[in-house]
Scaffold this active site. Structure first.
Site, PDB file in Angstrom:
ATOM      1  N   ASP A 109       0.749  -1.129   0.086  1.00  0.00           N
ATOM      2  CA  ASP A 109       0.022   0.025  -0.083  1.00  0.00           C
ATOM      3  C   ASP A 109       0.749   1.263  -0.070  1.00  0.00           C
ATOM      4  O   ASP A 109       1.047   1.812   1.040  1.00  0.00           O
ATOM      5  CB  ASP A 109      -0.842   0.061   1.277  1.00  0.00           C
ATOM      6  N   GLU A 114      -2.464   0.782  -7.949  1.00  0.00           N
ATOM      7  CA  GLU A 114      -3.473   1.962  -8.581  1.00  0.00           C
ATOM      8  C   GLU A 114      -4.722   1.822  -8.366  1.00  0.00           C
ATOM      9  O   GLU A 114      -5.260   0.823  -7.922  1.00  0.00           O
ATOM     10  CB  GLU A 114      -3.034   1.996  -9.963  1.00  0.00           C
TER      11      GLU A 114
END
EC number: 3.2.1.4
Length: 746
Positions: free
Chosen positions: A717, A726
């Site tokens: 993350d 993304e």
């Protein structure tokens, strides 16, 4: 499987923002300092400055930074001509302060010449996050033109920056990345439906069954039982047990599961969270809009200026030329959604995203459990709310109108086809607000795939918008027919797999599925025999299309099959169409039952694909559609259970949806949801889906930390991990569809 990206390492000149690097070799045996005069004891020799004057103060170098600059790179301090060795680990450290406190510096190790690639980047908030900073990374290149730069611009008011003890030490041991996976009992951290399946996973060394307890918020035991040993899960490498507690149907908040001495993260049993997620997932699109200011009163904390509307520094989307040699005209391609974390707009990904939003509404109209009013006017709090049109249709129309603008004008070569994409001439860095993007924008060549995406979605739109705006519906249908005819005339104009500078390639080299999809949507809207004939003659129509990955932007046969099975029509042999959906759903249901984490996604070799979270959800869409067709509870339960993985019942014990669950992804790769890099910017909106584990780990940050990762562990993350973390419009469309389905269940 085609990838949406080929490279993101080539960044715009003067925007040395970027990506942590790749360890492809062992660290050097000897630690070697690369920085000259990093302590500033008596001089500033070896250091350059831009738009600031350097001075010594108490053994440090200080600079008075002017206010009112726009970009980070408008002021800075740095050192050039550093030697970096490919694969070698480096420790980058420095001490820095800012007065007044709270200003931030972008510290970059990268290339001093074009294209100014960045190999490591951090943006600490000075005198708030501390005064001494140390980071370890590995170089992806051999170069003698390395650079350390401290970018200081972008502040509204003047401030003072002081720097000391700068070091770039080569030959250091690489850091080992170990994710914090929390308690070993993995649950859906958001919630389970009262009447739905309730399953959890225990990670344990135990090989025999273990007792478990379900506790309410006050700690009282409300259910108990025994785990079911499942052995080693090959998608995670963990020894796991399953916990089944579906018999507990009482609603509640703050429940926990206890097993093997571990207590899970809290969760609810109820429907409220899914009612909220249904809307939050769809609200994501408003802040992705291009060509309009985002109103802070509608999305507090996310207000911003309009992007790409021909106001400097934007070169704008109002009069965009083609790439050199592609065409002799310009187009107004304002509007639409930014595709992902960049400022590009892509017809093939816009197409599947629009289809899925429109399908969310169309399913709600026709399915036995559908509640179309929940997606109605006023539901999404967007500027169009109050116009007596369902908000989800208003939001999809923002992208549809852009897709229509991408059609080649009459009288031009390839008239009626659609340009594949429009984006910046070169890649830009992070962070960068849409209104601050200075790059030239370019139309890329028309393609058959883009043209058929336009035909399919415009045809679908024609039937759904007709009750609300018959003129727009007619315009959409005319564009769809024109696109269809142009695609038939040019059936093999394919996107280049090397066209990945400044934007993703989205190169689809097989378009028989797009022909099938476009024919389907045109048939469902018009009933015309030419489209019926194409469907029945297409080899795709009778093919087994329900593979481990059911559908995505590059594979659109399943959307056609699902619509033929559910949207009212008189296609000959429709019973076989429905049967094929059931058979596909049976396959995903078998995958789910065999999977220790209870998910309908198990790619070959457990090599997780780019955007694996949305692949999981799209497989669940097939299960949900089988339920809509048959009413069989096994399909409904399979679809509902698929959400568990997305919302926390996974090897990393993380919810991949921002703001949902006690621990959720919140640093998705984005140029404007970039709080990780700039504390003045927001995190992604609540309801944003991360792409999730990707075994190919294409980005340098993932490669530096995740080498050798197994399936579910190929995720981090971090905003720089564009291949695992993304956000994109087609991933959120899958979440929107499934969240709406689950919210309709009880």
């Amino acid at each position: 499987m085609n990838r949406r990206r080929t490279a993101l390492l080539s960044l715009t000149a003067l925007m040395a923002a970027g990506l942590t690097a790749v360890p492809v070799g062992p660290a050097g045996a000897d630690e070697v300092e690369q920085i000259r005069n990093g302590t500033f004891d008596t001089t500033t020799d070896g250091w350059w400055s831009d738009n600031v004057t350097l001075g010594l103060s108490d053994g440090r170098v200080c600079a008075d930074v002017p206010g009112g600059t726009v970009n980070r790179w408008d002021a800075g301090v740095g050192q050039n001509d550093l030697t970096l060795v490919k694969g070698e680990s480096y420790r980058f450290s420095f001490s820095a302060t800012g007065t007044p406190e709270g200003n931030s510096v972008r510290a970059v190790v990268g290339l001093q010449v074009s294209p100014y690639d960045a190999y490591h980047e951090v943006t600490p908030q000075l005198s708030v996050s501390g005064n001494t900073y140390t980071y370890t990374f590995a170089s992806p290149v051999d170069t003698t033109q390395g650079q350390v730069a401290f970018q200081l611009g972008g502040a509204a008011d003047p401030w003072r920056f002081c720097l000391d003890d700068v070091s770039l030490l080569g030959g250091v041991p690489p850091e080992r990345y170990e994710p914090d996976t929390g308690p070993r009992v993995r649950v859906n951290q958001v919630g389970y439906l009262p009447g739905g399946p309730k399953n959890a996973t225990l990670v344990t060394d135990a090989t025999v069954r273990q007792p478990w307890q379900l506790k309410n918020a006050s700690g009282a035991v409300v259910a108990r039982g025994w785990t079911v040993p499942r052995g080693v899960d090959p998608s995670s490498g963990q020894n796991v047990h399953s916990i089944h507690f579906s018999d507990h149907r009482t609603a509640g908040t703050g429940l926990t599961l206890v097993a093997d001495g571990e207590t899970s993260r809290p969760f609810d049993i109820g429907t409220a969270a899914y009612e909220k997620l249904r809307l939050d997932a769809a609200k994501f699109y408003y802040t992705q809009r291009s060509g309009t200011a985002i109103r802070d009163d509608l999305r507090p904390g996310y207000g911003r200026e309009a992007g790409h509307v021909d106001i400097a520094p934007n070169q704008g989307d109002g009069n965009v030329p083609c790439q050199p040699g592609v065409c002799d005209y310009t187009l107004d391609v304002t509007g639409g959604w930014y595709d992902a974390g960049d400022h590009g707009k892509y017809v093939v990904n816009g197409g599947i995203s629009v289809w899925q939003l429109l399908s969310t509404y169309e399913r709600a109209k026709f399915a036995r459990t559908g509640q179309a009013e929940k997606l109605g006017d006023g539901s999404l709090n967007i500027p169009e709310s109050g116009n007596k049109v369902p908000d989800i249709l208003d939001e999809a129309r923002w992208e549809l109108e852009f897709l229509l603008k991408m059609q080649v004008p009459d009288g031009k070569p390839l008239a009626g086809m659609a340009h594949h994409k429009i984006h910046d001439e070169q890649w830009t860095g992070l962070p960068l607000m849409p209104s601050a993007d200075p790059q030239k924008r370019e139309l890329h060549p028309p393609t058959t795939a883009a043209t058929l995406n336009l035909a399919a979605t415009a045809a679908q739109a024609a039937r759904l918008y007709k009750p609300y705006d018959s003129r727009f519906a007619a315009t959409a249908l005319a564009a769809a027919r024109k696109a269809w005819a142009s695609a038939l005339a040019h059936p093999d104009v394919l996107a280049s797999e090397s066209d990945g500078i400044g934007g993703g390639t989205y190169a689809d080299r097989e378009v028989s599925d797009e022909f099938y999809w476009a024919a389907t949507e045109l048939y469902l809207t018009t009933g015309a025999k030419e489209f019926e004939d194409h469907i029945l003659k297409s080899p795709v129509h009778s093919a087994d299309i329900f593979k481990p990955i059911s559908f995505d932007w590059a594979g659109t046969a399943v959307p056609a099959r699902l619509d033929l099975a559910t949207v009212p029509n008189r296609l000959p042999g429709r019973d076989k169409v429905r049967q094929s959906v059931r058979e596909g759903a049976d396959r995903y249901l078998a995958t789910l039952k065999a999977h220790p984490y209870g998910m309908p996604y198990a790619p070959a070799g457990h090599k997780y694909d780019w955007g694996s979270t949305h692949q999981t959800l799209n497989n669940a869409v097939v299960l949900a559609t089988a339920y809509d067709i048959t009413g069989s509870a096994k399909y409904r339960d399979g679809a509902v259970q698929s959400m568990d993985y997305i919302l926390g019942r996974n090897a990393l014990n993380i919810s991949y949806v921002t703001g949902y669950g006690e621990v959720s992804a919140e640093n998705q790769h984005s140029r404007w949801y970039a709080r990780q890099l700039d504390p003045k910017l927001p995190r992604p909106p609540v309801g944003s889906l991360s792409g999730g584990p990707n075994s190919s780990i294409q980005d340098p940050l993932a490669q530096s930390k995740l080498q050798g990762c197994v399936g579910q562990f190929c995720f981090i993350d971090d905003i720089q991990s564009w291949s695992t973390n993304e956000l994109t419009i087609n991933w959120n469309s899958a979440l929107t569809w499934m969240a709406s389905f689950v919210a309709d269940q009880r």
